[in-house]
Design a protein around this motif. Structure first.
Motif, PDB file in Angstrom:
ATOM      1  N   ILE A  80       0.840  -1.201   0.000  1.00 55.96           N
ATOM      2  CA  ILE A  80       0.000   0.000   0.000  1.00 55.96           C
ATOM      3  C   ILE A  80       0.876   1.252   0.000  1.00 55.96           C
ATOM      4  N   VAL A  81       1.951   1.228   0.791  1.00 58.13           N
ATOM      5  CA  VAL A  81       2.893   2.355   0.787  1.00 58.13           C
ATOM      6  C   VAL A  81       3.482   2.532  -0.610  1.00 58.13           C
ATOM      7  N   ALA A  82       3.798   1.411  -1.288  1.00 58.14           N
ATOM      8  CA  ALA A  82       4.358   1.474  -2.638  1.00 58.14           C
ATOM      9  C   ALA A  82       3.355   2.080  -3.623  1.00 58.14           C
ATOM     10  N   LEU A  83       2.070   1.725  -3.484  1.00 57.24           N
ATOM     11  CA  LEU A  83       1.046   2.303  -4.359  1.00 57.24           C
ATOM     12  C   LEU A  83       0.926   3.809  -4.141  1.00 57.24           C
ATOM     13  N   CYS A  84       0.970   4.224  -2.886  1.00 55.52           N
ATOM     14  CA  CYS A  84       0.928   5.661  -2.583  1.00 55.52           C
ATOM     15  C   CYS A  84       2.160   6.364  -3.142  1.00 55.52           C
TER      16      CYS A  84
END
Length: 449
Positions: free
Chosen positions: A19-23
């Protein structure tokens, strides 16, 4: 114990890092968007016959859009959810980038730059909150640092595209940005979940099912409806004093909110000055357009490193204290950079160093901000902080353009911007008594809750 507290204390799973990578991917769009204008500045100025002030206004109109997006769209993230607002914002960003690429005049281009800015503003206000809400307390600074590094990655991508079209069609840069934004829209629609903190707080009809589906992916135990009811009844919320204070939270948050606004204004003033004006100023100082783009790319590369470096340091020191150090270092390195650009290799090396702390400052502001607010107004709080920060971002290129037309040199402009960034350290000192992570008593209360 409520879900937010559980997430804050539990180890981070691979799904949370995804999720951090998507953000981070979405934050790349901000870097690409801003630097697309900066790197194509000489070509756009030549094609449309712009003065320094007119080019500054072209840069600023996108930043005005970001302020509108952050301040007016962000509140909807606390009403309809983080994910729906991100999708709407990505649609606006896609339209804006393709529209700017096809613009027949500077007026039309400015209109689409405004649309792009509104989309990017909505994206930033929501993705920053999601990255924070899905991170645990130990790794939050690192997660936000990685998230902020997306700006540098996007800016570097913009510089690479711009470098390939130097002397050619500058519109290719904006077409590339439109394709990237469209790709982000497809990926986010397929993969990104809603924030569990939002679902816990707003409790839509299918909240329990969606929360447990996300918790399973995070390798955490499921919750029951009774668990959610108990968390609500105890008023634990995010564990902050402001949230437990009920209707008095707004009064308690007024002072830290103003200080956070000043933090964003001063940091973004220097950040957008460095990222928006550097290539154009260096060309006018005698460097070739290709060399100026190379120096701008060095700043972007340094920014990617600096954002992660901030996160690493913030794991062992209070994020606010780390941000004070980064702001002072940024101011010093901005001055060193502008006096060293006559020697290209030295200017490139210092460009990497100046890009690191100024991007680290953005990571720091994103890290310090969310803990100041309870979950039910976190997007509003950060959205308005980002929007107010755009005042500095808007003033920076506009004032620089006016001073440049009045005869100010690149060195004088850089020194002035450095002074503004240094003022951030004073604001952060005043924020100490309001920062939960700077007050041991508050930390003990949160653990007890």
């Amino acid at each position: 114990m409520n879900i937010t507290a559980r997430v804050s204390q539990a180890p981070m799973s691979g799904y949370q890092w995804l999720i951090v990578a998507l953000c981070t991917f979405m934050n790349c769009l901000d870097g690409f968007d801003v630097m697309a204008v900066a790197f194509t500045g000489p070509s756009v100025t030549e094609e449309f016959g712009l003065s320094g002030s007119e080019f500054g206004l072209l840069v600023s109109v996108g930043l005005i859009g970001m302020a509108i997006g952050s301040m007016l769209l962000a509140p909807f993230a606390d009403l309809i959810g983080r994910r729906p607002l991100i999708l709407v914002s990505l649609v606006l960003g896609t339209i804006g980038m393709f529209g700017a690429a096809m613009a027949p005049s500077v007026t039309v281009m400015s209109l689409f730059r405004l649309v792009t800015g509104i989309g990017v503003g909505g994206i930033l206000a929501s993705t920053n909150v999601i990255a924070s809400e899905f991170s645990n307390a130990r790794n939050r600074g690192l997660a936000i640092g990685i998230y902020t590094a997306g700006y540098g990655i996007g800016a570097t991508a913009a510089s690479l595209v711009a470098k390939t079209v130097v002397g050619g069609d500058w519109r290719i840069v904006f077409y590339a940005g439109g394709i990237g934004t469209l790709l982000a829209l497809i990926v986010i629609a397929a993969v990104l979940p809603e924030s569990v903190a939002f679902l816990e707080q707003r409790r839509p009809g299918d909240a329990l099912e969606r929360i447990n589906r996300t918790l399973a992916r995070m390798r955490m135990e499921p919750v029951t409806g009774a668990d959610l009811d108990r968390a609500t009844d105890t008023g634990s919320g995010s564990g902050s004093a402001a949230e437990r204070a009920g209707s008095g939270w707004l009064k308690q948050l007024l002072t830290p909110t103003i200080l956070l606004w000043l933090t964003f204004i001063t940091i973004m003033f220097g950040f957008y000055f460095v990222n928006s004006w550097t290539p154009t100023l260096l060309v006018e100082e005698g460097l070739s357009e290709s060399a100026a783009v190379t120096a701008g790319m060095a700043i972007s590369i340094g920014g990617t490193v600096g954002s992660v470096l901030y996160g690493v340091v913030a794991r062992v020191r209070t994020p606010r204290v780390v941000l004070i150090g980064f702001s002072l270092l940024s101011a010093a390195m901005m001055i060193v950079f502008i006096v060293s650009t006559s020697t290209l290799w030295l200017g490139f090396a210092v460009g990497v160093v100046v890009g690191a702390p100024i991007n680290g400052c953005i990571a720091g502001a994103y890290t310090v901000g969310p803990p100041l607010y309870p979950a039910n107004v976190r997007s509003v709080g950060m959205g308005w902080a980002l929007g107010m920060g755009r005042i500095g971002a808007i003033l920076s290129p506009t004032v620089a353009g006016m001073l440049k037309d009045a005869g100010a040199s690149a060195t004088q402009l850089y020194i002035g911007a450095a002074v503004v960034v240094a003022l951030c350290a004073l604001v952060l000192v005043a924020l100490r008594r309001h920062d939960p992570e700077s007050r041991p008593v508050a930390a003990e209360e949160a653990l007890a809750a």
